[in-house]
Scaffold this active site. Structure first.
Site, PDB file in Angstrom:
ATOM      1  N   SER A 234       0.686  -1.110   0.086  1.00 31.08           N
ATOM      2  CA  SER A 234       0.057   0.112  -0.094  1.00 31.08           C
ATOM      3  C   SER A 234       0.781   1.269   0.188  1.00 31.08           C
ATOM      4  O   SER A 234       1.633   1.387  -1.056  1.00 31.08           O
ATOM      5  CB  SER A 234      -1.048   0.021   1.019  1.00 31.08           C
ATOM      6  OG  SER A 234      -2.102   0.724   0.998  1.00 31.08           O
TER       7      SER A 234
ATOM      8  N   ASP B 102      -9.716  -4.510  -4.926  1.00 31.15           N
ATOM      9  CA  ASP B 102      -9.101  -3.532  -4.118  1.00 31.15           C
ATOM     10  C   ASP B 102     -10.046  -2.147  -4.189  1.00 31.15           C
ATOM     11  O   ASP B 102      -9.949  -1.651  -5.290  1.00 31.15           O
ATOM     12  CB  ASP B 102      -7.614  -3.375  -4.622  1.00 31.15           C
ATOM     13  CG  ASP B 102      -6.943  -2.697  -3.367  1.00 31.15           C
ATOM     14  OD1 ASP B 102      -5.764  -2.841  -3.278  1.00 31.15           O
ATOM     15  OD2 ASP B 102      -7.308  -1.603  -2.758  1.00 31.15           O
TER      16      ASP B 102
ATOM     17  N   HIS C 248      -7.928  -5.544  -0.526  1.00 27.73           N
ATOM     18  CA  HIS C 248      -6.661  -4.583  -0.578  1.00 27.73           C
ATOM     19  C   HIS C 248      -5.453  -5.201  -0.115  1.00 27.73           C
ATOM     20  O   HIS C 248      -4.566  -5.652  -0.540  1.00 27.73           O
ATOM     21  CB  HIS C 248      -6.976  -3.270   0.077  1.00 27.73           C
ATOM     22  CG  HIS C 248      -5.690  -2.433   0.377  1.00 27.73           C
ATOM     23  ND1 HIS C 248      -5.023  -2.044  -1.039  1.00 27.73           N
ATOM     24  CD2 HIS C 248      -4.950  -1.867   1.158  1.00 27.73           C
ATOM     25  CE1 HIS C 248      -3.919  -1.172  -0.649  1.00 27.73           C
ATOM     26  NE2 HIS C 248      -3.877  -0.892   0.681  1.00 27.73           N
TER      27      HIS C 248
HETATM   28  O1  LIG Z   1      -1.007   2.871   3.222  1.00 25.89           O
HETATM   29  C1  LIG Z   1      -2.236   2.567   3.041  1.00 25.89           C
HETATM   30  C2  LIG Z   1      -3.265   3.452   2.424  1.00 25.89           C
HETATM   31  C3  LIG Z   1      -3.153   3.675   0.967  1.00 25.89           C
HETATM   32  C4  LIG Z   1      -4.068   4.540   0.332  1.00 25.89           C
HETATM   33  C5  LIG Z   1      -4.958   5.157   1.283  1.00 25.89           C
HETATM   34  N1  LIG Z   1      -6.111   5.756   0.726  1.00 25.89           N
HETATM   35  C6  LIG Z   1      -6.868   6.317   1.729  1.00 25.89           C
HETATM   36  C7  LIG Z   1      -8.038   7.019   1.933  1.00 25.89           C
HETATM   37  C8  LIG Z   1      -8.648   6.748   3.120  1.00 25.89           C
HETATM   38  C9  LIG Z   1     -10.145   7.618   2.981  1.00 25.89           C
HETATM   39  C10 LIG Z   1      -9.683   9.146   2.898  1.00 25.89           C
HETATM   40  C11 LIG Z   1      -8.961   9.455   1.647  1.00 25.89           C
HETATM   41  C12 LIG Z   1      -7.525   8.489   1.761  1.00 25.89           C
HETATM   42  O2  LIG Z   1      -6.080   5.617   2.909  1.00 25.89           O
HETATM   43  C13 LIG Z   1      -5.057   4.927   2.646  1.00 25.89           C
HETATM   44  C14 LIG Z   1      -4.286   4.202   3.046  1.00 25.89           C
HETATM   45  N2  LIG Z   1      -2.659   1.540   3.946  1.00 25.89           N
HETATM   46  C15 LIG Z   1      -2.197   0.429   4.672  1.00 25.89           C
HETATM   47  C16 LIG Z   1      -3.500  -0.389   4.383  1.00 25.89           C
HETATM   48  N3  LIG Z   1      -3.977  -0.967   5.648  1.00 25.89           N
HETATM   49  C17 LIG Z   1      -5.467  -0.911   5.642  1.00 25.89           C
HETATM   50  C18 LIG Z   1      -5.899  -1.710   6.912  1.00 25.89           C
HETATM   51  N4  LIG Z   1      -5.095  -2.886   7.298  1.00 25.89           N
HETATM   52  C19 LIG Z   1      -5.906  -4.026   7.292  1.00 25.89           C
HETATM   53  N5  LIG Z   1      -7.318  -4.150   7.550  1.00 25.89           N
HETATM   54  C20 LIG Z   1      -8.070  -4.912   7.475  1.00 25.89           C
HETATM   55  C21 LIG Z   1      -7.341  -6.410   7.685  1.00 25.89           C
HETATM   56  C22 LIG Z   1      -6.077  -6.449   7.746  1.00 25.89           C
HETATM   57  N6  LIG Z   1      -5.557  -5.119   7.660  1.00 25.89           N
HETATM   58  C23 LIG Z   1      -4.125  -2.898   7.319  1.00 25.89           C
HETATM   59  C24 LIG Z   1      -3.214  -2.391   5.806  1.00 25.89           C
HETATM   60  C25 LIG Z   1      -4.202   1.082   4.091  1.00 25.89           C
END
Ligand SMILES: O=C(c1ccc2nc(C3CCCCC3)oc2c1)N1CC(N2CCN(c3ncccn3)CC2)C1
Length: 304
Positions: A123, A240, A270
């Site tokens: 990500s 995703d 994702h």
């Molecule tokens: O690096 C990120 C990531 C990338 C792009 C994004 N764009 C947004 C948006 C959010 C809404 C407003 C506009 C911007 O948030 C971001 C985060 N990451 C790492 C990812 N996370 C997600 C949650 N995770 C997770 N969730 C459920 C189960 C396991 N892991 C870990 C990885 C997201």
């Protein structure tokens, strides 16, 4: 060295950094580190770059599998994340993440000067991995990208929302753009529960100023893609909802690399490495196999 008699610097959780593995970055901020060291001589170094609003702890399973292959795995919590210092999930410039990653990589290379180096990023961590490798195009034996942030989700980055974000960033940069809805990140309810209950993750809304840094990183990557020539593996789910798969497809099709592989997971969300068990296991196998295949023939181990 801290001033004599000064109170020890403590992590956001109150633990003295003298009791934690850490590095101190160029801004004097303490970054919590993790290391997975094989029992015998390592064959390569692998740096893991985690994503936004999380920390490097959830990469333990990937790291353990790589350690079992005699690879020395290391990571840190980026500034403002997990057990590291810094304003929560905010950064003055995205370049700070890349600078700190290169600092940690250079430290480990100084300890193991003859080993090839790989980067694994998820990500936003994928964006960090890409831009880190772009700064040192000849230094990495390979880059593994798990649903990298190459293009924002078009629904969260519509032209109107981007325009409003740029406008509001000048007036109320701390305003929330919204938070990550974890149920759209993985189909595995246990993984969603683990993420939602992990107190080292950031569960509040992401600030507009942070979103602007993400967008700036995406713009930098788009400019860099045609000149990318290093080996990479791309893994992305076609469902995703956070990082648009079209970004990975565009990187695969437009980069100059001759050694590149993309694997699309139909129905994959994702966080592929934390998606349904069969997908997560496939990701582990793809990552470990690809890195093994990219070890130099002589990388049997360090000199005895
Ligand atoms: O690096 C990120 C990531 C990338 C792009 C994004 N764009 C947004 C948006 C959010 C809404 C407003 C506009 C911007 O948030 C971001 C985060 N990451 C790492 C990812 N996370 C997600 C949650 N995770 C997770 N969730 C459920 C189960 C396991 N892991 C870990 C990885 C997201």
């Amino acid at each position: 060295m801290p001033e004599p008699g000064a109170a020890p610097r403590r992590s956001p959780q109150g633990v003295p950094y003298t009791d934690l593995p850490h590095i101190v970055n160029a801004d004097g901020l303490h970054l919590f580190c993790r290391y997975w060291e094989p029992a015998g001589p390592p064959r390569a170094l692998v740096f893991i770059a985690h994503g936004a609003a999380e920390h490097c702890g959830p990469y333990d399973e990937i790291a353990q599998r790589l350690k079992e292959l005699s690879l020395l795995v290391f990571a840190h919590d980026h500034v403002g994340h997990g057990q590291s210092e810094g304003d929560r999930v905010n950064v003055k410039d995205f370049q700070v993440y890349i600078r700190d990653s290169l600092q940690h990589i250079d430290l480990m290379k100084s300890r193991h000067p003859d080993l090839p180096v790989f980067i694994v990023g998820h990500s936003m961590g994928g964006a960090i991995a890409i831009l880190t490798a772009c700064e040192r195009p000849g230094d990495f034996a390979g880059v593994v990208l798990i649903a990298p942030l190459v293009q924002m989700n078009p629904e969260s980055a519509t032209p109107f929302k981007v325009f409003m974000a740029k406008l509001l960033n000048h007036m109320v940069p701390s305003l929330s753009m919204g938070s990550i809805d974890s149920k759209w990140i993985s189909r595995d309810k246990r993984q969603v529960e683990a993420y939602d209950t992990d107190e080292l993750n950031y569960h509040s809304g992401l600030r507009i100023s942070f979103g602007m840094q993400l967008m700036a990183a995406v713009d930098r990557i788009e400019r860099e893609i045609p000149s990318i020539s290093w080996p990479f593996l791309l893994l992305h789910g076609d469902t995703d909802k956070l990082c648009d798969i079209r970004g990975s497809r565009m990187m695969y099709e437009n980069s100059s690399s001759t050694d590149k592989k993309i694997k699309i997971y139909e129905g994959g969300y994702h966080a592929l490495h934390h998606d349904l068990p069969d997908v997560a296991e496939s990701v582990l196998k793809e990552v470990t196999t690809w890195i093994t295949e990219h070890l130099p023939a002589t990388a049997s181990s360090e000199p005895q």
